[in-house]
Design a protein around this motif. Structure first.
Motif, mmCIF file in Angstrom:
data_model
loop_
_atom_site.group_PDB
_atom_site.id
_atom_site.type_symbol
_atom_site.label_atom_id
_atom_site.label_comp_id
_atom_site.label_asym_id
_atom_site.label_seq_id
_atom_site.Cartn_x
_atom_site.Cartn_y
_atom_site.Cartn_z
ATOM 1 N N CYS A 128 0.842 -1.201 0.000
ATOM 2 C CA CYS A 128 0.000 0.000 0.000
ATOM 3 C C CYS A 128 0.876 1.249 0.000
ATOM 4 O O CYS A 128 0.590 2.237 -0.680
ATOM 5 N N THR A 175 0.941 3.849 -3.281
ATOM 6 C CA THR A 175 0.666 5.278 -3.075
ATOM 7 C C THR A 175 1.849 6.119 -3.537
ATOM 8 O O THR A 175 1.684 7.135 -4.232
ATOM 9 N N GLN A 235 1.896 10.691 2.707
ATOM 10 C CA GLN A 235 0.602 10.060 2.524
ATOM 11 C C GLN A 235 0.751 8.554 2.319
ATOM 12 O O GLN A 235 -0.110 7.777 2.739
ATOM 13 N N ASN A 245 -1.305 5.890 4.519
ATOM 14 C CA ASN A 245 -2.132 4.836 3.937
ATOM 15 C C ASN A 245 -1.762 3.458 4.461
ATOM 16 O O ASN A 245 -2.635 2.628 4.748
ATOM 17 N N THR A 280 -13.099 7.195 6.975
ATOM 18 C CA THR A 280 -13.332 6.516 5.694
ATOM 19 C C THR A 280 -14.636 6.989 5.069
ATOM 20 O O THR A 280 -14.721 7.178 3.847
ATOM 21 N N THR A 286 -8.616 6.002 -6.486
ATOM 22 C CA THR A 286 -8.866 5.160 -5.301
ATOM 23 C C THR A 286 -10.357 5.118 -4.967
ATOM 24 O O THR A 286 -10.874 4.080 -4.533
ATOM 25 N N ALA A 323 -8.512 2.181 2.240
ATOM 26 C CA ALA A 323 -7.440 2.773 3.054
ATOM 27 C C ALA A 323 -6.677 3.822 2.258
ATOM 28 O O ALA A 323 -6.334 4.902 2.784
ATOM 29 N N LEU A 324 -6.402 3.538 0.994
ATOM 30 C CA LEU A 324 -5.718 4.521 0.137
ATOM 31 C C LEU A 324 -6.573 5.772 -0.021
ATOM 32 O O LEU A 324 -6.066 6.892 -0.036
ATOM 33 N N ASN A 325 -7.879 5.559 -0.123
ATOM 34 C CA ASN A 325 -8.799 6.690 -0.275
ATOM 35 C C ASN A 325 -8.882 7.517 1.009
ATOM 36 O O ASN A 325 -8.880 8.750 0.975
ATOM 37 N N THR A 326 -8.915 6.839 2.156
ATOM 38 C CA THR A 326 -8.993 7.524 3.445
ATOM 39 C C THR A 326 -7.763 8.381 3.686
ATOM 40 O O THR A 326 -7.839 9.450 4.310
ATOM 41 N N GLY A 327 -6.632 7.931 3.179
ATOM 42 C CA GLY A 327 -5.391 8.670 3.360
ATOM 43 C C GLY A 327 -5.463 10.089 2.816
ATOM 44 O O GLY A 327 -4.790 10.998 3.331
#
Length: 545
Positions: A101, A105, A114, A118, A274, A296, A326-330
């Motif tokens: 991950c 990223t 970031q 992530n 999230t 993402t 998780a990548l999107n939440t980052g």
């Protein structure tokens, strides 16, 4: 390929995962899914069934064998009856998911802060850890697939043909297929591919189409050879499994289309961030890299939609969604890193203060709750309780100070710290909970008085019993429902409690019997939600007159 890899974040992820798992995973009971997989690994080692796996001596082709091979090898090295040894390869896959991950990223947005955010989010998401125990073979499929996706992105972004990245991508995707068939291809790879081609279509060269199809073709060969081998060598058993599995996908555990719409809850402690990260109109003008955020977000939503189409639905099937989520939440967390001190809107501040405030309160409530539950524990551990309480109270104070000073880095680290504390210190406390009539059947297997006694069942026993027993427990009932009496003069027979019909049957066959013990693998009291009747059986010593 790895030029941009910063060794410190990767080392941190590795140490983080290993520290938690080394200290806590041995306390968690073996689940029914784990039992099936561990029994298969044990029989691979003991019976040599490496290519045609068995479960309690019967063919087991429901799952491809790669994860079982890895667990079996770990068992050979550290002990085939060691729960930790058999869990160790799955633990490594959590580490792999965290590292890749980070790499994906960094590859997409070239922003290490970031990338690190992530990776910490994904390895502290609830179901990433939970699925390692509930259904450990899923973590292999998605872990290998994530590796394959990274190498494929690397190949896509290369100006010239990148043969090494393409081959590594095909290998990893193939290993994913060899771990759990097409599951991760459908739930993780296909949504990734659609999202990537939609968002980055402008930079996707036609020459990469050949690379993509070559990777897929080679991956199918690497991942599919075992299915062909099993079909050729045991066609009847293999076809029966295929028919059962395909029927289950359409008719078993059927849930409505919207069943997965609360998917973000599976991220556990990250639920609120999230959810906010999914609000595209709110976040699109605030993110560091809009295209990567669109990618993402689309990857996450397509994955949920594709999973929703399948009639069979279970919470654990959502695990692959947690990776792009998780990548999107980052992106939201990174936005807070940059702008939290400058946010003036109450509409933005309320969820932030609510989220971190609730976690701060929880840090004070958990130690108090555990203390008042101490009467339910056998040998309540002051040491583990003190460590848990001190750590959580310190984190709770840090959260309050972080909110007061608007320090997003302190807040983020504190959330990660909560997960670390709970995973480190709560399992040893849980292990001391009142076990009531807990009586593992492994004690019988170790008893020298009964060392020559074979144990059977009539209607089969749960996988947990077979795993705990340490050997096969053959079923006496045949496919035609006929019960065949063993040739031994004495044998053990596992039966459900208070089963009068079994006693009457034994008497009709002129067999004497006496109850040796009631074996109970439940740690919870009868009536509790976690209590399972299947984990309670009487062991009868049967003798021929």
């Amino acid at each position: 390929m790895f030029r941009r890899l910063n060794v410190y974040p990767v080392a941190f992820i590795t140490i983080f995962v290993m520290l938690i798992t080394l200290t806590s995973f041995d306390y968690i009971p073996v689940s029914i899914m784990e039992s099936r997989n561990f029994i298969t690994a044990r029989e691979m080692v003991n019976d040599g069934n490496w290519l045609l796996p068995t479960l309690n001596g019967e063919p087991r082709y429901e799952k491809p064998p790669l994860p079982t091979w890895l667990s079996a090898v770990s068992g050979i090295a550290l002990g085939i009856d060691s729960v930790f040894a058999l869990r160790l390869p799955g633990i490594f896959m959590i580490m792999i998911i965290g590292i890749f991950c980070y790499l994906i990223t960094d590859k997409l947005i070239k922003y290490k802060t970031q990338a690190f955010i992530n990776s910490l989010i994904v390895i502290t998401s609830f179901y990433v850890f939970a699925i390692t125990v509930e259904a450990p073979w899923d973590i292999f499929a998605h872990g290998f697939m994530l590796m394959g996706i990274f190498f494929l992105i690397n190949s896509f972004q290369s100006e010239k043909l990148n043969l090494i990245s393409s081959l590594l991508s095909a290998l990893c995707i193939g290993l994913s297929i060899l771990s759990k068939g097409p599951v991760s291809v459908y739930a993780l790879f296909l949504p990734f591919l659609i999202a990537y081609l939609v968002v980055f279509r402008g930079s996707f060269k036609r020459s990469k189409v050949f690379t993509l199809f070559s990777v897929i073709f080679l991956a199918l060969i690497i991942g599919g050879w075992w299915f062909i081998y099993a079909r050729i060598n045991n066609p009847a058993a293999f076809d029966a499994v295929v028919n059962t599995e395909s029927t289950n996908w359409a008719n078993y555990n059927v849930r409505p289309f919207y069943y997965y719409w609360s998917f973000f809850i599976q991220s556990g402690i990250w639920t609120i961030p999230t959810f906010i990260s999914l609000l595209y109109p709110y976040l699109k003008d605030k993110v560091y890299n809009l295209k990567a955020y669109q990618f993402t977000l689309l990857w996450t939503l397509i994955s949920v939609i594709l999973l929703s189409i399948i009639p069979e639905k279970k919470s654990r099937y959502l695990m692959p969604v947690l990776i792009p989520l998780a990548l999107n939440t980052g992106f939201y967390i990174e936005y807070l890193f940059r702008e939290f001190k400058n946010i003036k809107s109450y509409l933005e501040l309320v969820p932030i203060y609510f989220y971190f405030g609730i976690l701060a309160i929880a840090c004070f409530v958990i130690p108090i709750s555990v203390f008042f539950m101490k009467d339910y524990f056998v040998g309540f551990s002051i040491l583990w309780y003190t460590l848990l309480s001190f750590t959580l109270l310190t984190i709770g104070l840090a959260l309050f100070l972080g909110l007061k000073n608007k320090n997003p880095k302190t807040l983020f680290i504190s959330v990660v710290g909560i997960m670390v504390s709970v995973l480190l210190f709560l399992p040893p406390i849980y292990d001391k909970m009142e076990r009531n009539n807990y009586n593992p059947i492994s004690e019988f297997h170790k008893n020298r008085l009964y060392k020559d006694i074979s144990v059977y069942s009539i209607n089969g026993v749960s996988p947990e019993f077979i795993w705990d027993y340490g050997d096969k427990i053959p079923e006496l009932r045949t496919e035609s429902s006929e019960i065949l009496i063993p040739d031994e003069n004495q044998f053990g027979l596992l039966v459900p409690r208070a089963n009068d019909s079994v006693g009457e049957f034994l008497k009709s066959k002129n067999l004497k019997y006496k109850k040796i013990s009631t074996y109970n693998l439940n740690r919870s009291a009868k009536g509790a939600k976690a209590y399972k009747d299947r984990l309670v059986n009487d062991l009868l010593l049967v003798s021929k007159e």
